[in-house]
Design a protein around this motif. Structure first.
Motif, mmCIF file in Angstrom:
data_model
loop_
_atom_site.group_PDB
_atom_site.id
_atom_site.type_symbol
_atom_site.label_atom_id
_atom_site.label_comp_id
_atom_site.label_asym_id
_atom_site.label_seq_id
_atom_site.Cartn_x
_atom_site.Cartn_y
_atom_site.Cartn_z
ATOM 1 N N ARG A 80 0.950 -1.274 0.079
ATOM 2 C CA ARG A 80 -0.101 0.054 -0.102
ATOM 3 C C ARG A 80 0.858 1.320 0.052
ATOM 4 N NH1 ARG A 80 -5.522 -0.692 0.776
ATOM 5 N NH2 ARG A 80 -6.071 -2.880 1.167
ATOM 6 N N GLY A 81 2.285 1.302 -0.057
ATOM 7 C CA GLY A 81 3.078 2.264 -0.243
ATOM 8 C C GLY A 81 3.408 3.140 0.960
ATOM 9 N N TRP A 82 3.159 2.083 2.237
ATOM 10 C CA TRP A 82 3.518 3.105 3.645
ATOM 11 C C TRP A 82 5.061 2.986 3.653
ATOM 12 C CZ3 TRP A 82 1.127 6.352 6.785
ATOM 13 C CH2 TRP A 82 1.610 6.564 7.815
ATOM 14 N N ALA A 83 5.577 1.856 3.530
ATOM 15 C CA ALA A 83 7.008 1.503 3.907
ATOM 16 C C ALA A 83 7.270 0.369 2.835
ATOM 17 C CB ALA A 83 7.400 1.211 5.288
ATOM 18 N N SER A 84 8.896 0.327 2.835
ATOM 19 C CA SER A 84 9.640 -0.970 1.943
ATOM 20 C C SER A 84 10.333 -1.644 2.857
ATOM 21 C CB SER A 84 9.986 -0.339 0.705
ATOM 22 O OG SER A 84 9.080 0.183 -0.005
ATOM 23 N N ARG A 85 10.706 -2.946 2.806
ATOM 24 C CA ARG A 85 11.791 -3.659 3.299
ATOM 25 C C ARG A 85 13.202 -2.765 3.262
ATOM 26 N NH1 ARG A 85 11.067 -8.158 5.792
ATOM 27 N NH2 ARG A 85 9.195 -8.722 4.710
ATOM 28 N N LEU A 86 13.724 -2.851 4.254
ATOM 29 C CA LEU A 86 15.367 -2.294 3.951
ATOM 30 C C LEU A 86 15.939 -3.206 3.476
ATOM 31 C CD1 LEU A 86 15.553 -0.464 7.420
ATOM 32 C CD2 LEU A 86 15.145 0.715 5.165
ATOM 33 N N PRO A 87 17.212 -2.902 2.657
ATOM 34 C CA PRO A 87 18.328 -3.804 2.027
ATOM 35 C C PRO A 87 19.209 -4.334 3.130
ATOM 36 C CG PRO A 87 18.111 -1.865 0.771
ATOM 37 C CD PRO A 87 17.360 -1.427 2.129
ATOM 38 N N LEU A 88 19.289 -5.756 3.253
ATOM 39 C CA LEU A 88 19.672 -6.427 4.287
ATOM 40 C C LEU A 88 21.362 -5.833 4.275
ATOM 41 C CD1 LEU A 88 20.308 -8.581 6.307
ATOM 42 C CD2 LEU A 88 20.734 -10.358 4.730
ATOM 43 N N ASP A 89 21.957 -5.735 3.403
ATOM 44 C CA ASP A 89 23.346 -5.311 3.344
ATOM 45 C C ASP A 89 23.415 -3.948 4.044
ATOM 46 O OD1 ASP A 89 24.099 -7.837 2.138
ATOM 47 O OD2 ASP A 89 24.333 -6.912 0.107
ATOM 48 N N ASP A 90 22.715 -3.098 4.035
ATOM 49 C CA ASP A 90 22.599 -1.740 4.715
ATOM 50 C C ASP A 90 22.890 -2.031 6.243
ATOM 51 O OD1 ASP A 90 22.940 -0.693 2.286
ATOM 52 O OD2 ASP A 90 20.722 0.193 2.371
ATOM 53 N N LEU A 91 22.187 -3.280 6.780
ATOM 54 C CA LEU A 91 21.984 -3.595 8.131
ATOM 55 C C LEU A 91 22.921 -4.226 8.917
ATOM 56 C CD1 LEU A 91 18.244 -4.117 7.908
ATOM 57 C CD2 LEU A 91 19.161 -1.900 8.076
ATOM 58 N N ILE A 92 24.031 -4.725 8.167
ATOM 59 C CA ILE A 92 25.042 -5.535 8.865
ATOM 60 C C ILE A 92 26.384 -4.729 8.755
ATOM 61 C CG2 ILE A 92 26.221 -7.682 8.175
ATOM 62 C CD1 ILE A 92 24.020 -8.736 6.366
ATOM 63 N N PHE A 93 26.702 -4.719 9.831
ATOM 64 C CA PHE A 93 28.117 -4.177 10.402
ATOM 65 C C PHE A 93 29.090 -5.356 10.611
ATOM 66 C CE2 PHE A 93 25.583 -0.449 11.780
ATOM 67 C CZ PHE A 93 25.282 0.034 10.764
ATOM 68 N N ARG A 94 30.274 -5.108 11.009
ATOM 69 C CA ARG A 94 31.253 -6.201 11.132
ATOM 70 C C ARG A 94 32.259 -5.684 12.431
ATOM 71 N NH1 ARG A 94 33.938 -10.622 8.999
ATOM 72 N NH2 ARG A 94 33.091 -10.217 6.893
#
Length: 226
Positions: free
Chosen positions: A205-219
């Motif tokens: 419905r255009g409220w939000a989208s799933r974030l890219p996983l790679d943007d959420l992974i740190f080392r």
């Protein structure tokens, strides 16, 4: 005298079993408006609650309780509490978001044959619980694990589940007669469904989208990309 439990082999699931687990995870949806009126058989509901009861909990405290709500008068009071809170919530968003918010169906309280309030008893296990010595909120985290277990089991059983979170805490406490030491963690709507969205409804419905996983992974530390 019972013999102590010993570890069992931790073998890999078969390909079909493993695929079924991932399918439940990836196709789980938050259901709001697709409920059928058909009742949920008692033995099926118990399987779902048993899955929830097998969730991990810190110190094996098992802080959850499950309030099964099928009485239409109780549902009606819950629905009124939601409507009041939802009106307040809508006015918190800027005008350009408020129009879309007002079109979203955010609950299935009246339509779902079973409502379920999952609570956390913050006194469960006493004053000193293994693993909770430095973080009191691990009981709340454990209860959320029970909700996730139930959600995935419901998906595997073809039962839709929706989490309704727009309530004033005091309203739920009053309607459900919760004691002071018990916290309402999740108010859920459950029922049979014929179809589910292929993607999360808020995304569709255009409220939000799933974030890219790679943007959420740190080392190793915050902000260090892998």
């Amino acid at each position: 005298m019972p013999q102590p439990s010993v570890p069992a082999p931790a073998g890999r699931f078969s390909d079909d079993e493993r695929e079924a687990v991932y399918r439940a995870i990836h196709t789980r949806r938050d259901v709001r408006g697709q409920f059928l009126p058909d009742p949920i058989p008692e033995e099926l509901l118990r399987r779902l609650l048993l899955a929830a009861h097998h969730a991990p909990s810190v110190g094996l405290m098992q802080p959850w309780n499950f309030i099964v709500i099928e009485d239409s008068s109780v549902k009606s009071r819950i629905r009124d509490a939601f409507d009041h809170a939802n009106e307040t919530a809508a006015n918190l968003f800027p005008a350009e978001r408020r129009a879309l918010y007002s079109k979203l169906k955010l609950q299935g309280i009246s339509e779902a044959p079973v409502n379920l309030c999952v609570t956390c008893d913050r006194s469960r296990g006493g004053d000193l619980v293994l693993g909770r010595t430095h973080n009191r909120d691990t009981d709340l985290y454990s209860t959320v694990c029970a909700v996730q277990n139930l959600w995935l089991a419901a998906r595997a059983e073809g039962i839709g589940l929706g989490w309704v979170s727009i309530f004033d805490d005091a309203d739920l406490r009053s309607i459900l007669h919760l004691p002071e030491h018990v916290v309402p963690v999740a108010y859920l709507c459950l029922g049979h469904v014929v179809e589910l969205y292929e993607e999360p409804e808020l995304q569709a419905r255009g409220w939000a989208s799933r974030l890219p996983l790679d943007d959420l992974i740190f080392r190793d530390r915050w902000g260090e990309a892998r």
